[in-house]
Design a protein around this motif. Structure first.
Motif, PDB file in Angstrom:
ATOM      1  N   TYR A 213      13.672 -32.316 -39.199  1.00  0.00           N
ATOM      2  CA  TYR A 213      14.508 -33.456 -39.565  1.00  0.00           C
ATOM      3  C   TYR A 213      15.716 -33.525 -38.640  1.00  0.00           C
ATOM      4  CZ  TYR A 213      17.402 -29.827 -41.620  1.00  0.00           C
ATOM      5  OH  TYR A 213      18.172 -28.702 -41.785  1.00  0.00           O
ATOM      6  N   PRO A 254      33.283 -26.164 -39.328  1.00  0.00           N
ATOM      7  CA  PRO A 254      31.879 -26.170 -38.926  1.00  0.00           C
ATOM      8  C   PRO A 254      31.078 -27.115 -39.827  1.00  0.00           C
ATOM      9  CG  PRO A 254      32.370 -24.175 -40.151  1.00  0.00           C
ATOM     10  CD  PRO A 254      33.659 -24.917 -40.011  1.00  0.00           C
ATOM     11  N   ARG A 257      25.508 -27.066 -44.529  1.00  0.00           N
ATOM     12  CA  ARG A 257      24.819 -27.807 -45.586  1.00  0.00           C
ATOM     13  C   ARG A 257      25.823 -28.215 -46.652  1.00  0.00           C
ATOM     14  NH1 ARG A 257      20.561 -25.659 -50.172  1.00  0.00           N
ATOM     15  NH2 ARG A 257      19.790 -27.703 -50.811  1.00  0.00           N
ATOM     16  N   TRP A 550      20.152  -3.998 -32.118  1.00  0.00           N
ATOM     17  CA  TRP A 550      20.576  -5.106 -31.261  1.00  0.00           C
ATOM     18  C   TRP A 550      21.209  -4.641 -29.968  1.00  0.00           C
ATOM     19  CZ3 TRP A 550      17.809  -8.297 -33.674  1.00  0.00           C
ATOM     20  CH2 TRP A 550      17.726  -8.246 -35.060  1.00  0.00           C
ATOM     21  N   ASP A 589      25.032 -14.580 -31.220  1.00  0.00           N
ATOM     22  CA  ASP A 589      25.311 -13.193 -31.588  1.00  0.00           C
ATOM     23  C   ASP A 589      24.504 -12.271 -30.670  1.00  0.00           C
ATOM     24  OD1 ASP A 589      24.415 -10.789 -33.797  1.00  0.00           O
ATOM     25  OD2 ASP A 589      26.510 -11.407 -33.752  1.00  0.00           O
ATOM     26  N   ALA A 591      22.508 -10.291 -31.594  1.00  0.00           N
ATOM     27  CA  ALA A 591      21.145 -10.274 -32.120  1.00  0.00           C
ATOM     28  C   ALA A 591      20.456 -11.514 -31.558  1.00  0.00           C
ATOM     29  CB  ALA A 591      21.163 -10.306 -33.645  1.00  0.00           C
ATOM     30  N   ARG A 639      27.531 -24.988 -34.808  1.00  0.00           N
ATOM     31  CA  ARG A 639      27.938 -25.824 -35.932  1.00  0.00           C
ATOM     32  C   ARG A 639      29.152 -26.702 -35.644  1.00  0.00           C
ATOM     33  NH1 ARG A 639      23.236 -25.516 -38.340  1.00  0.00           N
ATOM     34  NH2 ARG A 639      24.172 -26.985 -39.786  1.00  0.00           N
TER      35      ARG A 639
ATOM     36  N   TRP B  54      30.023 -16.623 -42.263  1.00  0.00           N
ATOM     37  CA  TRP B  54      30.766 -17.848 -42.582  1.00  0.00           C
ATOM     38  C   TRP B  54      30.780 -18.793 -41.382  1.00  0.00           C
ATOM     39  CZ3 TRP B  54      34.896 -20.673 -40.839  1.00  0.00           C
ATOM     40  CH2 TRP B  54      35.323 -21.701 -41.706  1.00  0.00           C
ATOM     41  N   GLY B  55      30.448 -20.053 -41.646  1.00  0.00           N
ATOM     42  CA  GLY B  55      30.498 -21.054 -40.583  1.00  0.00           C
ATOM     43  C   GLY B  55      29.232 -21.134 -39.748  1.00  0.00           C
ATOM     44  N   HIS B  56      28.281 -20.237 -40.001  1.00  0.00           N
ATOM     45  CA  HIS B  56      27.037 -20.249 -39.223  1.00  0.00           C
ATOM     46  C   HIS B  56      25.867 -20.860 -39.977  1.00  0.00           C
ATOM     47  CE1 HIS B  56      27.997 -17.462 -35.689  1.00  0.00           C
ATOM     48  NE2 HIS B  56      29.142 -17.750 -36.264  1.00  0.00           N
ATOM     49  N   ASN B  57      26.107 -21.186 -41.251  1.00  0.00           N
ATOM     50  CA  ASN B  57      25.053 -21.858 -42.016  1.00  0.00           C
ATOM     51  C   ASN B  57      23.737 -21.075 -41.988  1.00  0.00           C
ATOM     52  OD1 ASN B  57      24.685 -24.372 -43.572  1.00  0.00           O
ATOM     53  ND2 ASN B  57      23.061 -24.790 -42.102  1.00  0.00           N
ATOM     54  N   GLY B  85      19.975 -28.882 -43.719  1.00  0.00           N
ATOM     55  CA  GLY B  85      20.953 -27.812 -43.760  1.00  0.00           C
ATOM     56  C   GLY B  85      20.360 -26.505 -44.256  1.00  0.00           C
ATOM     57  N   SER B  86      19.078 -26.480 -44.499  1.00  0.00           N
ATOM     58  CA  SER B  86      18.388 -25.298 -45.015  1.00  0.00           C
ATOM     59  C   SER B  86      19.103 -24.765 -46.252  1.00  0.00           C
ATOM     60  CB  SER B  86      18.234 -24.250 -43.924  1.00  0.00           C
ATOM     61  OG  SER B  86      17.215 -23.341 -44.287  1.00  0.00           O
ATOM     62  N   GLY B  88      21.931 -23.009 -46.540  1.00  0.00           N
ATOM     63  CA  GLY B  88      23.348 -23.339 -46.441  1.00  0.00           C
ATOM     64  C   GLY B  88      24.199 -22.204 -45.903  1.00  0.00           C
ATOM     65  N   ASP B  89      25.499 -22.283 -46.205  1.00  0.00           N
ATOM     66  CA  ASP B  89      26.487 -21.371 -45.633  1.00  0.00           C
ATOM     67  C   ASP B  89      27.055 -20.435 -46.700  1.00  0.00           C
ATOM     68  OD1 ASP B  89      29.678 -21.711 -43.965  1.00  0.00           O
ATOM     69  OD2 ASP B  89      27.929 -20.539 -43.370  1.00  0.00           O
ATOM     70  N   ALA B 107      29.947 -21.507 -49.483  1.00  0.00           N
ATOM     71  CA  ALA B 107      30.636 -22.362 -48.509  1.00  0.00           C
ATOM     72  C   ALA B 107      29.946 -23.710 -48.349  1.00  0.00           C
ATOM     73  CB  ALA B 107      30.757 -21.648 -47.164  1.00  0.00           C
ATOM     74  N   SER B 108      28.801 -23.883 -48.975  1.00  0.00           N
ATOM     75  CA  SER B 108      28.166 -25.193 -49.048  1.00  0.00           C
ATOM     76  C   SER B 108      28.466 -25.837 -50.392  1.00  0.00           C
ATOM     77  CB  SER B 108      26.643 -25.087 -48.847  1.00  0.00           C
ATOM     78  OG  SER B 108      26.343 -24.780 -47.514  1.00  0.00           O
ATOM     79  N   TYR B 344      27.970  -7.170 -39.703  1.00  0.00           N
ATOM     80  CA  TYR B 344      28.348  -8.413 -40.373  1.00  0.00           C
ATOM     81  C   TYR B 344      27.955  -9.689 -39.658  1.00  0.00           C
ATOM     82  CZ  TYR B 344      31.282  -5.449 -43.255  1.00  0.00           C
ATOM     83  OH  TYR B 344      31.724  -4.482 -44.086  1.00  0.00           O
ATOM     84  N   THR B 345      27.554  -9.631 -38.409  1.00  0.00           N
ATOM     85  CA  THR B 345      27.177 -10.871 -37.725  1.00  0.00           C
ATOM     86  C   THR B 345      25.702 -10.861 -37.327  1.00  0.00           C
ATOM     87  OG1 THR B 345      27.781 -10.005 -35.545  1.00  0.00           O
ATOM     88  CG2 THR B 345      29.495 -11.170 -36.768  1.00  0.00           C
ATOM     89  N   SER B 346      25.175  -9.641 -37.144  1.00  0.00           N
ATOM     90  CA  SER B 346      23.755  -9.504 -36.805  1.00  0.00           C
ATOM     91  C   SER B 346      22.980  -9.193 -38.077  1.00  0.00           C
ATOM     92  CB  SER B 346      23.559  -8.363 -35.810  1.00  0.00           C
ATOM     93  OG  SER B 346      24.383  -8.533 -34.690  1.00  0.00           O
ATOM     94  N   PRO B 347      21.666  -9.485 -38.088  1.00  0.00           N
ATOM     95  CA  PRO B 347      20.894  -9.193 -39.296  1.00  0.00           C
ATOM     96  C   PRO B 347      21.037  -7.731 -39.720  1.00  0.00           C
ATOM     97  CG  PRO B 347      19.590 -10.514 -37.802  1.00  0.00           C
ATOM     98  CD  PRO B 347      20.862 -10.157 -37.070  1.00  0.00           C
TER      99      PRO B 347
END
Lengths: 655, 377
Positions: A213, A254, A257, A550, A589, A591, A639, B54-57, B85-86, B88-89, B107-108, B344-347
């Motif tokens: 979409y 950002p 959703r 990573w 990132d 990753a 975003r 946060w902010g990366h949705n 938006g899948s 969400g955030d 955050a959504s 915190y930012t990587s899986p």
């Protein structure tokens, strides 16, 4: 004016005496008026240098300093979108805090977060912008000029004659941007005052593309209003600059959703900034040159997140005040053609205070930093076109805070070695090694609760080798390959809860890359054409934790390939310039997974302008910039969508 | 007439065959063909939420199949590719009813309602939503907005029916004996300068019929950033208090709804906790950048004997972790799952340990793994 069109595209590569451009050395604040017996600026300045001068800046489809900086090889602008969005320069992926920004020869610092927002500078009043990798190879420079891994020098226009200049830019996003300059030149005195107003509603449509979409919406709360003014005064060896800036802007946040726009960001930011700086340069018999100067600056910033405007947020109302007092003295001695030495000493005092009505905040109410930098430089030209330039910088810092505990660091010694060969008229070879660091900022040290005061500075190392090839005034090519690394990268990670962040030295980056720039110009009778191209290959990897999954991933926001192409044609008073900018795929990132991919983007921009005489004494011009002609949807920062096609018109008058 | 009936019957058969086929193409949960109404005795797997950055949705809802021991990463996103938006955030909590899987996406500003099989049904807008409790066709969601309240969401009409104001920063909530208990953490009203100007955390007791607050009990602790972990007796809660990171140290308490009082206090924090086999497993392990060492108060508390014993997984097992971010114990076999947020930012990762504390496997998660709900049928 026509001759200048040629020169703009040839200001690539080192501004050494072998090129005819050395006379237009744009790197020193006071070159114009130095009538010294022997210019102490090193003749071998064979460092990777890229420069945009006034004519280039006017010709390019750029409406801000950050836009113009995109045309340098190896530079990424971190752009949050819109006219008011934060824009910082990132050279060779080392990070914005490792790039020094110099305004008319004096360093701009932000002790709070270490970043300078390029959006604050007016392009209308800019004479030139020059990027140096490592540092200038100049004997007479303040120690602070050696304090970054890369340096961008912004030089504002010096008045040439008594007169008046006014311009108005308008168009997309409800932009209204009038600007005017009054200049006065008489005998040894040159003075000018420039003022401008910028308003933009920041509304633009954008589209996010997903496999299944598309989402189209309009950016809101991205408005900005800003008042800006600059003053220039010059008398013999003395130059004084003053700068004032006042703005209010919305921060759109950002795009994530959401069900409705009820809870989208209504954050606001107010900024006020003023400084005055002065430099005085003189020379003494025996080939001595002295330059002294100082700066006093005050800054205020208020950031507001108001639950009465947006029920979803918790109250944040932070007011930050900063002041800076800076003095420097630099001395250079050039007894002969083959030997020169420089010595400089800088003292700086930064003060910071904060006031907040923010829930659950515990920032340190005030902090002060005293910095002392000393630099020694030696330049040796043993002959046959060889030049060696070395410098050693010593930096000492001492902080004081309201909390009692504060950061302190013993003297750090950082060297630079530059070797170049300029024996042939058409070829210059160079190599340099530089070690430098960036000190932890007040935010790093004192903003987080339970912050640590034993943070180490973030160190960078660079090894570079390159060459410049030139064929007369027609063609020039500059190529550099480099290895760079950062250790002790300062990162903030949230700990057990959202309130407690740990700021630690945790991170290592290793990069290797190639930066290439080329320029050519061809004149056919009265038609001049110029071409300029840059290409960067940058392989920057995270090397922090060998045990991590990573490890070795590409650093966030670092593209493997990026580049630009510019073609300009001029005929009498008409000028047209088309540019194409490309940034390759990036990851958000270390990753490097599909979820973190940011698509490559490119934009094509077109600028057309006409300049001519109006009546006997006045000159006028009209120009159109069509940006992002093909309406590309793209994000620089994840975003934060960038605007699609937008048009700006500019009218100028000069008397 | 006979032919018509025959054709109608054939049509009916074809129709039911067609719909039955359509059903079997539906998502990928085991046991979907079960005809039995949910009796919650079979554990097929678990839903797992990673909050995202946060902010990366990039919040994710994944599914771990406990019959094949495989993790389906991006499970919800792949089932719902057309949801704008899948997920969400910043996802914050997950809850499961017989019909639905519910996720708060902070955050959504929405509560995501999906079928147990993963298909998106509706999203209800609730600003700054935090945690969820469900009962009788309703979901109750806490929100930090408007000085703290809890929203009553009808799962049939998929909308907020009523709200009830609570104390500040309401976090965990639970339903016991027809009453809704909401923990007012007052986390943002903590004085992190160490000045002592802290708001005391409380529990709002809300009558489910009238949906009004009938009592507010102050707990004598601050910064009660915690879920309400239901103790084995089904009437008390274990609550964590994070302190002010200065003079007030973390601690944890047990609150009894029958006496409306704090009945036990522990001298250490219990950031994560779960109950198994009649015992409370308390998990509080974090790396301290001031001492540059791991600090841990993990233990098992037996409420019957009021004794504390050691946590099966040794602290040395966390040496390679970045930041432990949750503990859950398999109600059927006692396996201990501990999440690691990493950087915190990587899986991050989810580690599975046996009952005895031995490491069995590592499972890939999204960014900031943090919330789990068992898929019991």
């Amino acid at each position: 004016m026509i001759g200048a069109v040629i020169s703009i595209f040839l200001q690539l590569g080192p501004a050494g005496p072998a090129t005819p451009l050395f006379a237009h050395d744009t790197t020193s604040a006071v070159t114009d008026t130095v009538k010294a017996s022997r210019i102490i600026h090193i003749k071998s300045a064979a460092l990777p240098v890229a420069s945009l001068d006034r004519k280039t800046i006017e010709a390019l489809p750029a409406s801000s300093v950050a836009d113009a900086a995109r045309y340098f090889a190896g530079v990424q602008i971190k752009d949050y979108g819109g006219v008011g969005g934060l824009k910082t320069v990132n050279v060779r992926s080392l990070g914005a805090q490792h790039t020094g920004i110099y305004y008319n020869g004096i360093r701009m610092d932000n002790a709070q977060n270490g970043q300078v927002d390029l959006g604050r500078f007016s392009l209308d009043n800019l004479e030139s912008m020059t990027l140096y990798q490592a540092q200038k190879a100049e004997l007479l420079q303040p120690a602070s000029d050696l304090a970054s891994a890369a340096s961008v020098y912004l030089k504002t226009r010096a008045p040439e004659k008594t007169g008046l200049r006014a311009s108005l830019r308008t168009g997309a996003f409800g932009t209204v941007n009038p600007s005017g300059t009054v200049s006065y030149v008489k005998r040894d005195i040159k003075a000018s005052v420039n003022a401008g107003w910028l308003y933009s509603d920041g509304k633009y449509r954008f589209t996010f593309h997903e496999p299944a979409y598309d989402t189209t919406a309009t950016r809101t709360n991205g408005d900005i209003r800003a008042l800006h003014s600059e003053l220039y005064f010059n008398w013999k060896g003395l130059t004084v600059n003053a700068y004032g800036y006042k703005s209010e802007r919305g921060l759109p946040g950002p795009v994530v959703r959401r069900i409705s726009d009820q809870y989208s960001s209504k954050d606001r930011q107010w900024d006020r900034s003023a400084f005055i700086q002065a430099s005085w340069e003189t020379s003494f018999p025996g080939n001595w040159q002295l330059r002294i100067g100082g700066k006093f600056a005050r800054d205020y910033c208020r950031y507001l997140q108001d639950p009465t405007q947006n029920a979803a947020v918790m109250k944040v109302d932070n007011k930050y005040r900063q002041n800076e007092l800076y003095f420097y003295a630099a001395l250079a001695w050039r007894p002969s053609d083959w030997l020169g030495a420089g010595f400089s000493i800088d003292g700086r005092r930064n003060g910071f205070s904060s006031e907040s009505e923010t829930l659950a905040a515990a920032p340190v109410p005030w902090a002060k930093r005293l910095s002392g930098l000393t630099a020694a430089q030696i330049a040796v030209s043993p002959g046959c076109g060889w030049h060696i330039h070395t410098s050693l910088l010593s930096s000492v810092f001492k902080d004081k805070t309201s909390a009692g505990s504060a950061w302190k660091s013993r003297a750090k010694w950082t060297p630079t070695v530059i070797v170049s060969y300029e024996g042939l008229s058409w070829l210059k070879l160079r190599t340099f090694y530089k070690e430098i660091f960036r000190a932890p900022t007040f935010n790093d040290l004192y903003y987080s609760i339970g912050g640590r005061t034993n943070l180490s500075p973030e160190y960078s190392r660079q090894l570079d080798a390159g060459a410049d090839v030139s064929i007369g005034k027609v063609f020039k090519l500059s190529a550099d390959t480099y290895l760079a690394g950062i250790i002790n990268k300062i990162v903030a990670i949230p700990a057990a809860s959202q309130f407690r962040w740990s700021v630690i030295n945790y991170g290592k980056v290793r990069a290797k890359g190639v930066d290439v720039s080329a320029a050519a110009s061809v004149n056919i009778k009265e038609v001049e054409t110029s071409f300029r191209a840059t290409w960067s290959y940058e392989d920057s990897r995270d090397r922090t934790d060998k045990a991590s999954r990573w490890y070795g991933g590409r650093t966030a926001y670092s593209p493997l390939h990026s580049g630009s192409l510019v073609a300009a044609v001029g005929y009498k008073g008409l000028n047209a310039c088309v540019s194409w900018l490309y940034t390759g795929k990036r990851y958000t990132d270390a990753a490097n997974i599909p979820a973190n991919e940011l698509d490559p983007w490119y934009t094509t921009d077109l600028a057309m302008a006409w300049k001519g005489s109006i009546g006997k004494r006045a000159k006028g011009g009209i120009g159109v910039d069509i940006n992002n002609i093909f309406d590309q949807d793209y994000e620089v920062v994840t975003r934060y969508p960038m605007p699609g096609r937008h048009i700006l018109i500019k009218l100028t008058i000069e008397y | 007439m006979k032919n018509l009936t025959k054709y109608l019957l054939l049509a009916a058969m074809l129709f039911s065959a067609a719909t039955a086929c359509r059903k079997s193409h539906d998502p990928i949960l085991p046991g979907d063909d079960d005809e039995d109404p949910a009796d919650n005795t079979e554990l097929l797997g678990f839903y797992f939420v990673s909050e995202g950055q946060w902010g990366h949705n990039n919040a994710t809802l994944d599914y771990y199949n406990l019959q094949t021991y495989t993790m389906l990463n991006n499970w919800w996103a792949e089932i719902n590719p057309t949801v704008r938006g899948s997920l969400g955030d910043v996802a914050n909590d997950i809850a499961v009813t017989d019909e639905f899987v519910l996720v708060t996406v902070n955050a959504s500003n929405l509560l995501e309602i999906s079928e147990r099989g993963g298909r998106h049904v509706a999203a209800v807008e609730i600003p700054n939503c935090r945690m969820i409790a469900c009962d009788g066709g309703y979901a109750y969601v806490t929100s930090y907005a408007n000085d703290g309240y809890v929203a009553k969401v009808s799962l049939t009409r998929k909308q907020v029916e009523k709200t009830c104001a609570t104390g500040h920063e309401p976090e965990g909530l639970a339903i016991v004996d027809g009453k809704l208990y909401v923990l007012n953490s007052c986390s943002y009203h903590t004085d992190f300068t160490g000045g002592g100007n802290n708001e005391i955390a409380s529990i709002s007791v809300i009558d489910l019929d009238t949906f009004t607050e009938v009592d507010r009990v102050f707990l004598g602790i601050i910064n009660a950033y915690s879920p309400l972990t239901l103790m084995p007796d089904g009437k008390s809660f274990f609550i964590n208090s994070s302190g002010d990171y200065n003079g007030v140290a973390p601690c944890s308490i047990i609150y009894d709804t029958r006496t409306s009082a704090v009945v036990k206090t522990f001298g250490f924090g219990g950031t994560y906790a779960d109950v198994y086999d009649g015992k409370l497993y308390i998990f509080d392990t974090a790396f301290s950048y001031t001492t540059m060492d791991w600090v841990s108060s993990n233990c098992i508390y037996n409420p019957e004997t009021d004794t504390v014993s050691s946590f099966p997984v040794p602290v040395s097992a966390f040496a390679s972790f970045g930041a432990p971010s949750g503990v859950w114990i398999n109600p059927k076999d006692g396996d201990i799952y501990i999440a690691d947020k990493g950087n915190y930012t990587s899986p991050g990762s989810l580690y599975r340990f046996g009952k005895d504390g031995a490491l069995i496997s590592r499972i890939d998660t999204g960014v900031c793994p943090g919330h789990l709900a068992w898929d019991l049928r």
